[in-house]
Design a protein around this motif. Structure first.
Motif, PDB file in Angstrom:
ATOM      1  N   ASP A 272       4.569  11.716   1.981  1.00 36.36           N
ATOM      2  CA  ASP A 272       4.150  10.786   3.023  1.00 36.36           C
ATOM      3  C   ASP A 272       4.517  11.297   4.408  1.00 36.36           C
ATOM      4  O   ASP A 272       3.753  11.157   5.369  1.00 36.36           O
ATOM      5  CB  ASP A 272       4.787   9.406   2.806  1.00 36.36           C
ATOM      6  CG  ASP A 272       4.181   8.667   1.618  1.00 36.36           C
ATOM      7  OD1 ASP A 272       3.101   9.101   1.151  1.00 36.36           O
ATOM      8  OD2 ASP A 272       4.783   7.678   1.157  1.00 36.36           O
ATOM      9  N   LYS A 273       5.708  11.908   4.523  1.00 35.16           N
ATOM     10  CA  LYS A 273       6.156  12.424   5.812  1.00 35.16           C
ATOM     11  C   LYS A 273       5.232  13.529   6.296  1.00 35.16           C
ATOM     12  O   LYS A 273       4.823  13.553   7.471  1.00 35.16           O
ATOM     13  CB  LYS A 273       7.591  12.940   5.702  1.00 35.16           C
ATOM     14  CG  LYS A 273       8.152  13.441   7.021  1.00 35.16           C
ATOM     15  CD  LYS A 273       9.588  13.932   6.863  1.00 35.16           C
ATOM     16  CE  LYS A 273      10.121  14.444   8.205  1.00 35.16           C
ATOM     17  NZ  LYS A 273      11.517  14.938   8.065  1.00 35.16           N
ATOM     18  N   ILE A 274       4.883  14.433   5.387  1.00 38.84           N
ATOM     19  CA  ILE A 274       3.986  15.539   5.744  1.00 38.84           C
ATOM     20  C   ILE A 274       2.610  15.005   6.134  1.00 38.84           C
ATOM     21  O   ILE A 274       2.000  15.425   7.127  1.00 38.84           O
ATOM     22  CB  ILE A 274       3.860  16.529   4.566  1.00 38.84           C
ATOM     23  CG1 ILE A 274       5.206  17.210   4.304  1.00 38.84           C
ATOM     24  CG2 ILE A 274       2.783  17.576   4.857  1.00 38.84           C
ATOM     25  CD1 ILE A 274       5.225  18.071   3.059  1.00 38.84           C
ATOM     26  N   GLN A 275       2.099  14.053   5.348  1.00 38.46           N
ATOM     27  CA  GLN A 275       0.781  13.488   5.616  1.00 38.46           C
ATOM     28  C   GLN A 275       0.743  12.765   6.959  1.00 38.46           C
ATOM     29  O   GLN A 275      -0.220  12.884   7.716  1.00 38.46           O
ATOM     30  CB  GLN A 275       0.380  12.535   4.493  1.00 38.46           C
ATOM     31  CG  GLN A 275       0.043  13.234   3.187  1.00 38.46           C
ATOM     32  CD  GLN A 275      -0.280  12.257   2.077  1.00 38.46           C
ATOM     33  OE1 GLN A 275       0.075  11.072   2.148  1.00 38.46           O
ATOM     34  NE2 GLN A 275      -0.950  12.738   1.036  1.00 38.46           N
ATOM     35  N   LYS A 276       1.808  12.022   7.259  1.00 42.20           N
ATOM     36  CA  LYS A 276       1.858  11.281   8.519  1.00 42.20           C
ATOM     37  C   LYS A 276       1.884  12.220   9.719  1.00 42.20           C
ATOM     38  O   LYS A 276       1.205  11.993  10.718  1.00 42.20           O
ATOM     39  CB  LYS A 276       3.071  10.357   8.532  1.00 42.20           C
ATOM     40  CG  LYS A 276       2.925   9.140   7.634  1.00 42.20           C
ATOM     41  CD  LYS A 276       4.179   8.286   7.656  1.00 42.20           C
ATOM     42  CE  LYS A 276       4.042   7.078   6.718  1.00 42.20           C
ATOM     43  NZ  LYS A 276       5.279   6.257   6.704  1.00 42.20           N
ATOM     44  N   GLU A 277       2.693  13.285   9.617  1.00 44.67           N
ATOM     45  CA  GLU A 277       2.778  14.228  10.725  1.00 44.67           C
ATOM     46  C   GLU A 277       1.464  14.966  10.938  1.00 44.67           C
ATOM     47  O   GLU A 277       1.018  15.156  12.067  1.00 44.67           O
ATOM     48  CB  GLU A 277       3.916  15.226  10.469  1.00 44.67           C
ATOM     49  CG  GLU A 277       5.306  14.608  10.552  1.00 44.67           C
ATOM     50  CD  GLU A 277       6.403  15.602  10.231  1.00 44.67           C
ATOM     51  OE1 GLU A 277       6.066  16.713   9.770  1.00 44.67           O
ATOM     52  OE2 GLU A 277       7.584  15.264  10.429  1.00 44.67           O
ATOM     53  N   THR A 278       0.842  15.367   9.834  1.00 45.07           N
ATOM     54  CA  THR A 278      -0.443  16.056   9.925  1.00 45.07           C
ATOM     55  C   THR A 278      -1.518  15.143  10.484  1.00 45.07           C
ATOM     56  O   THR A 278      -2.301  15.521  11.357  1.00 45.07           O
ATOM     57  CB  THR A 278      -0.879  16.570   8.535  1.00 45.07           C
ATOM     58  OG1 THR A 278       0.133  17.419   8.007  1.00 45.07           O
ATOM     59  CG2 THR A 278      -2.186  17.334   8.619  1.00 45.07           C
TER      60      THR A 278
ATOM     61  N   SER B 196       0.818  -1.208   0.000  1.00 41.20           N
ATOM     62  CA  SER B 196       0.000   0.000   0.000  1.00 41.20           C
ATOM     63  C   SER B 196       0.850   1.254   0.000  1.00 41.20           C
ATOM     64  O   SER B 196       0.485   2.275  -0.583  1.00 41.20           O
ATOM     65  CB  SER B 196      -0.932   0.009   1.222  1.00 41.20           C
ATOM     66  OG  SER B 196      -0.174   0.023   2.426  1.00 41.20           O
ATOM     67  N   SER B 197       2.019   1.196   0.643  1.00 36.40           N
ATOM     68  CA  SER B 197       2.894   2.371   0.697  1.00 36.40           C
ATOM     69  C   SER B 197       3.705   2.547  -0.592  1.00 36.40           C
ATOM     70  O   SER B 197       4.162   3.637  -0.903  1.00 36.40           O
ATOM     71  CB  SER B 197       3.851   2.263   1.886  1.00 36.40           C
ATOM     72  OG  SER B 197       4.702   1.140   1.737  1.00 36.40           O
ATOM     73  N   ASP B 198       3.864   1.459  -1.374  1.00 38.72           N
ATOM     74  CA  ASP B 198       4.664   1.521  -2.599  1.00 38.72           C
ATOM     75  C   ASP B 198       3.819   1.574  -3.863  1.00 38.72           C
ATOM     76  O   ASP B 198       4.336   1.474  -4.958  1.00 38.72           O
ATOM     77  CB  ASP B 198       5.583   0.287  -2.688  1.00 38.72           C
ATOM     78  CG  ASP B 198       6.655   0.314  -1.607  1.00 38.72           C
ATOM     79  OD1 ASP B 198       6.875   1.385  -1.021  1.00 38.72           O
ATOM     80  OD2 ASP B 198       7.254  -0.747  -1.359  1.00 38.72           O
TER      81      ASP B 198
ATOM     82  N   PRO C 135       7.672   9.752  -8.164  1.00 37.99           N
ATOM     83  CA  PRO C 135       9.083   9.544  -7.837  1.00 37.99           C
ATOM     84  C   PRO C 135       9.247   9.287  -6.343  1.00 37.99           C
ATOM     85  O   PRO C 135       8.538   9.879  -5.526  1.00 37.99           O
ATOM     86  CB  PRO C 135       9.737  10.862  -8.261  1.00 37.99           C
ATOM     87  CG  PRO C 135       8.805  11.422  -9.281  1.00 37.99           C
ATOM     88  CD  PRO C 135       7.436  11.007  -8.883  1.00 37.99           C
ATOM     89  N   ALA C 136      10.206   8.412  -5.991  1.00 38.55           N
ATOM     90  CA  ALA C 136      10.377   8.005  -4.602  1.00 38.55           C
ATOM     91  C   ALA C 136      10.605   9.194  -3.671  1.00 38.55           C
ATOM     92  O   ALA C 136      10.023   9.269  -2.587  1.00 38.55           O
ATOM     93  CB  ALA C 136      11.543   7.023  -4.501  1.00 38.55           C
ATOM     94  N   GLU C 137      11.456  10.142  -4.105  1.00 39.34           N
ATOM     95  CA  GLU C 137      11.780  11.287  -3.235  1.00 39.34           C
ATOM     96  C   GLU C 137      10.539  12.139  -2.951  1.00 39.34           C
ATOM     97  O   GLU C 137      10.289  12.540  -1.815  1.00 39.34           O
ATOM     98  CB  GLU C 137      12.863  12.140  -3.903  1.00 39.34           C
ATOM     99  CG  GLU C 137      13.333  13.306  -3.038  1.00 39.34           C
ATOM    100  CD  GLU C 137      14.427  14.112  -3.716  1.00 39.34           C
ATOM    101  OE1 GLU C 137      14.728  15.202  -3.205  1.00 39.34           O
ATOM    102  OE2 GLU C 137      14.974  13.659  -4.741  1.00 39.34           O
ATOM    103  N   LYS C 138       9.759  12.387  -4.014  1.00 37.25           N
ATOM    104  CA  LYS C 138       8.548  13.182  -3.841  1.00 37.25           C
ATOM    105  C   LYS C 138       7.533  12.461  -2.978  1.00 37.25           C
ATOM    106  O   LYS C 138       6.883  13.069  -2.114  1.00 37.25           O
ATOM    107  CB  LYS C 138       7.942  13.486  -5.214  1.00 37.25           C
ATOM    108  CG  LYS C 138       6.689  14.359  -5.151  1.00 37.25           C
ATOM    109  CD  LYS C 138       6.167  14.645  -6.550  1.00 37.25           C
ATOM    110  CE  LYS C 138       4.908  15.512  -6.480  1.00 37.25           C
ATOM    111  NZ  LYS C 138       4.379  15.783  -7.837  1.00 37.25           N
TER     112      LYS C 138
END
Length: 376
Positions: free
Chosen positions: A231-237, A216-218, A223-226
């Motif tokens: 994902d980092k922003i979404q998880k923190e929010t 589900s995460s892949d 692009p992987a970096e984007k």
């Protein structure tokens, strides 16, 4: 560490941040540092740190509760009603305790359906393979053979299961108001076959495997970096947004996947065989569902919705929706509508059956003043 103490700490930090944001460059640097500190605090884990283990009894006896002769849940030692806030300042723990008791009561009601109401438990789909997800319903012995009439009971959405109207009423009021048992007994007395459906058991929930979580995460083509940055922003929010919701009503501790049980639709067959439908404060909306003109016409002629209202029982209640007549259930409490409208619903069924037998449509008072949607 209590939740109120945690909240006071965070509130102090937020006030300090607001004060610093009004200052110069130095204050803004301090604000950034405080934001970084706040983002590093795992609020969920902090809340759990001094929380008692979420381990509860698996029987009513273990909880030291029992239903008395009036069908009321009472403490076996004190005789007092159920207390939700059993542990002060531990709402999450109290909620989990309530949910654990609710699961026990669900099984208890299943037992009453079989022992007291003499219904049998039937597994669905009837042709399911051994490994296929399954559900179940309850039926009277004559449910499929009764030549005259059959009543089908369907509860609402949420945590309730077969045989229940409202868990809150079962725990805080009594079995009569919170369960379908009075309906079942009355139906049997009047010669109905009975089927008790279990629509909230339409799927089973299993924990995701590591492979499913990774898949589900892949799954994105970005692009992987984007993708990682997003994902980092979404998880923190999401973490900050979900904190209070998880605290109020934590339902899931792990990632899960839903495996749905096979279902089918038989619109024409239902309309031909069903004589009357009684709804109790239903929140359906014909505009949000696949309900064509023929379905809406059928509902206007064969359905009635007893809604929460301050008006006396059976008083006509106007609505702009072109679905079915609405009348007052005689209560403003949503969860009590099924119980308060109980006698009127059976009268409604009797009139519908009599009309079908005589091929003459009834004209009960509660329908006479309804809005004629076809004139709009």
């Amino acid at each position: 560490m209590s939740f109120s103490f945690i909240t006071s700490i965070l509130f102090t930090i937020w006030i300090k941040m607001a004060q610093l944001q009004q200052g110069g460059p130095d204050e803004k640097e301090k604000t950034t540092a405080l934001k970084d500190l706040l983002s590093r605090i795992d609020l969920d884990e902090l809340m759990k740190k001094d929380e008692p283990p979420l381990e509860f009894p698996d029987t009513l006896e273990g909880f030291e509760y029992a239903f008395n002769e009036k069908g009321q849940l009472r403490h076996t030692k004190t005789g007092e009603p159920f207390v939700f806030n059993y542990r002060e300042d531990l709402h999450r723990w109290n909620q989990k305790r309530y949910e654990a008791l609710g699961e026990i009561i669900t099984k208890y009601i299943y037992g009453l359906l079989e022992k007291e109401c003499h219904l049998k438990k039937v597994t669905l789909p009837i042709d399911a393979s051994e490994s296929e997800p399954k559900s179940f319903i309850f039926m009277s012995e004559d449910a499929m053979t009764n030549p005259d009439k059959l009543i089908v009971l369907i509860h609402g959405s949420g945590v309730v299961r077969a045989g229940q109207w409202a868990r809150r009423l079962i725990i805080n009021e009594d079995l009569d108001s919170g369960t379908q048992i009075p309906y079942i007994k009355r139906a049997v007395e009047e010669g109905y076959g009975v089927i008790v459906l279990n629509p909230n058991e339409n799927y089973i929930e299993v924990e995701k495997t590591k492979a499913q979580v990774q898949q589900s995460s892949d799954s994105s083509d970005e692009p992987a970096e984007k993708r990682e940055r997003k994902d980092k922003i979404q998880k923190e929010t999401k973490k900050r947004r979900d904190f209070y919701e998880k605290y109020r009503n934590p339902q899931k501790e792990k990632e899960t996947v839903q495996l749905y049980i096979r279902m089918i639709q038989r619109e024409a067959e239902v309309k031909n065989k069903v004589t009357a439908v009684a709804l109790t404060d239903s929140v359906h909306n014909v505009w949000h569902q696949e309900a064509g003109k023929t379905v809406r016409e059928w509902m206007r002629e064969n359905c009635c919705n007893w809604v929460s209202s301050s008006e006396p029982l059976d008083t006509s209640v106007e609505s702009m929706l072109p679905d079915c007549p609405r009348v007052s259930a005689g209560t403003e409490r949503h969860e009590l509508t099924s119980w308060k409208s109980f006698p009127s619903i059976f009268k409604f069924f009797s009139e519908a059956i009599e009309a079908k037998t005589s091929s003459v449509k009834p004209a009960p008072t509660r329908r006479s003043n309804r809005i004629r949607y076809e004139e709009f």
